[in-house]
Design a protein around this motif. Structure first.
Motif, PDB file in Angstrom:
ATOM      1  N   PRO A  88      -3.845   8.433 -19.089  1.00  0.00           N
ATOM      2  CA  PRO A  88      -4.514   8.305 -17.706  1.00  0.00           C
ATOM      3  C   PRO A  88      -5.602   9.370 -18.056  1.00  0.00           C
ATOM      4  N   TYR A 143       3.950  15.823 -14.023  1.00  0.00           N
ATOM      5  CA  TYR A 143       4.491  14.952 -12.831  1.00  0.00           C
ATOM      6  C   TYR A 143       6.042  15.369 -12.715  1.00  0.00           C
ATOM      7  N   GLN A 162      -3.519  14.787  -8.774  1.00  0.00           N
ATOM      8  CA  GLN A 162      -3.849  13.640  -9.539  1.00  0.00           C
ATOM      9  C   GLN A 162      -3.341  12.300  -8.779  1.00  0.00           C
ATOM     10  N   ASP A 163      -3.666  11.105  -9.344  1.00  0.00           N
ATOM     11  CA  ASP A 163      -3.334   9.992  -8.641  1.00  0.00           C
ATOM     12  C   ASP A 163      -1.558   9.800  -8.948  1.00  0.00           C
ATOM     13  N   GLU A 164      -0.912  10.042  -7.942  1.00  0.00           N
ATOM     14  CA  GLU A 164       0.593   9.861  -7.909  1.00  0.00           C
ATOM     15  C   GLU A 164       1.058   8.607  -8.470  1.00  0.00           C
ATOM     16  N   ALA A 165       0.643   7.721  -7.932  1.00  0.00           N
ATOM     17  CA  ALA A 165       0.905   6.185  -8.232  1.00  0.00           C
ATOM     18  C   ALA A 165       0.889   6.008  -9.815  1.00  0.00           C
ATOM     19  N   VAL A 166      -0.358   6.568 -10.282  1.00  0.00           N
ATOM     20  CA  VAL A 166      -0.684   6.405 -11.758  1.00  0.00           C
ATOM     21  C   VAL A 166       0.625   7.275 -12.701  1.00  0.00           C
ATOM     22  N   GLN A 189       3.601   8.275 -11.711  1.00  0.00           N
ATOM     23  CA  GLN A 189       4.645   7.823 -11.373  1.00  0.00           C
ATOM     24  C   GLN A 189       5.059   6.664 -12.224  1.00  0.00           C
TER      25      GLN A 189
END
Length: 184
Positions: A73, A82, A109-113, A115
Motif C-alpha cells: 500500500p 494495523y 491510513q486507509d483502514e479498509a486497505v 483491513q
C-alpha cells in the motif's frame, strides 16, 4: 542450467534469511514474518514466508503482480501498523496508522486497505516496514492472529529491517564478489 547460479550459495542465503526472519517472528511473538520484494525495474515479485514451526529454509516464491501490489500500500516508505478492532469489545477500537520516519508523528491510513491486507495475511494485527534488499524494494510484515502489535513494535521492526536484513544483503554481495573473483 542457469549460468552463474550456484545452488549451494543460494541455499546459504535462503537459510540465513530464514533464520533472520524467524528471529524477528519469534521476537514479536507473532505467527508469521513475510518479506515481499519487487525486483528492480522488472515488475516481478518474490515472497518469502516464515511461520512458527515452519521449515528450516523458507525459499522465495514468485507472486502474482496483483497480489503483490495489494501487499504494497501507498505510501511505500511508511512504517505501518494495523490492529483490527476487538471482536469481543469493539469499543476498544483498532488502528490503521502509518509513520513516515524521522520526528514525524503517526498518521491515519486507509483502514479498509489495511483491513484487506490484514485479511490477506490472516492477521488480527500486523506491522510492516519498507525493505531494500539487493536490487529489490518491498516490505517486511510481522503478522499475529492473537497478539495486538503496537507503535513501538512497528518502529523497532523498521530498525531491524534497516540493520539486520541489510547486513545479510551485504554478506550476499560479498559472497557473489568473492565467487566472481575466484572464477577469474
Amino acid at each position: 542450467e542457469l549460468v552463474g547460479y550456484d545452488a549451494t550459495e543460494q541455499v546459504g542465503i535462503d537459510r540465513t534469511m530464514t533464520a533472520a526472519m524467524e528471529r524477528i517472528r519469534s521476537f514479536f511473538m507473532a505467527d508469521s514474518c513475510i518479506a515481499l520484494l519487487e525486483e528492480e525495474n522488472t515488475a516481478r515479485y518474490a515472497i518469502r514466508t516464515v511461520r512458527e514451526d515452519g521449515p528450516l529454509v523458507a525459499l522465495t516464491e514468485r507472486v502474482d503482480g496483483a497480489m503483490a501490489r495489494a501487499m504494497l500500500p501507498e505510501p511505500r516508505t511508511h512504517v505501518l501498523l494495523y490492529v483490527r478492532p476487538w471482536r469481543r469489545w469493539p469499543w476498544l477500537g483498532g488502528a490503521a496508522l502509518g509513520h513516515g520516519g524521522g520526528p514525524g508523528r503517526w498518521l491515519m491510513q486507509d483502514e479498509a486497505v489495511l483491513q484487506q491486507l490484514g485479511d490477506l495475511l490472516g492477521a488480527e494485527s500486523f506491522i510492516s516496514a519498507p525493505l531494500v534488499f539487493g536490487h529489490g524494494k518491498g516490505r517486511i510484515f510481522v503478522a499475529a492472529r492473537a497478539r495486538h502489535l503496537g507503535r513501538d513494535d512497528a518502529l523497532f521492526l523498521a530498525r531491524i529491517a534497516a540493520q539486520e536484513l541489510l547486513t545479510i544483503d551485504r554478506i550476499d554481495l560479498l559472497d557473489r564478489i568473492a565467487s566472481d573473483s575466484a572464477a577469474f
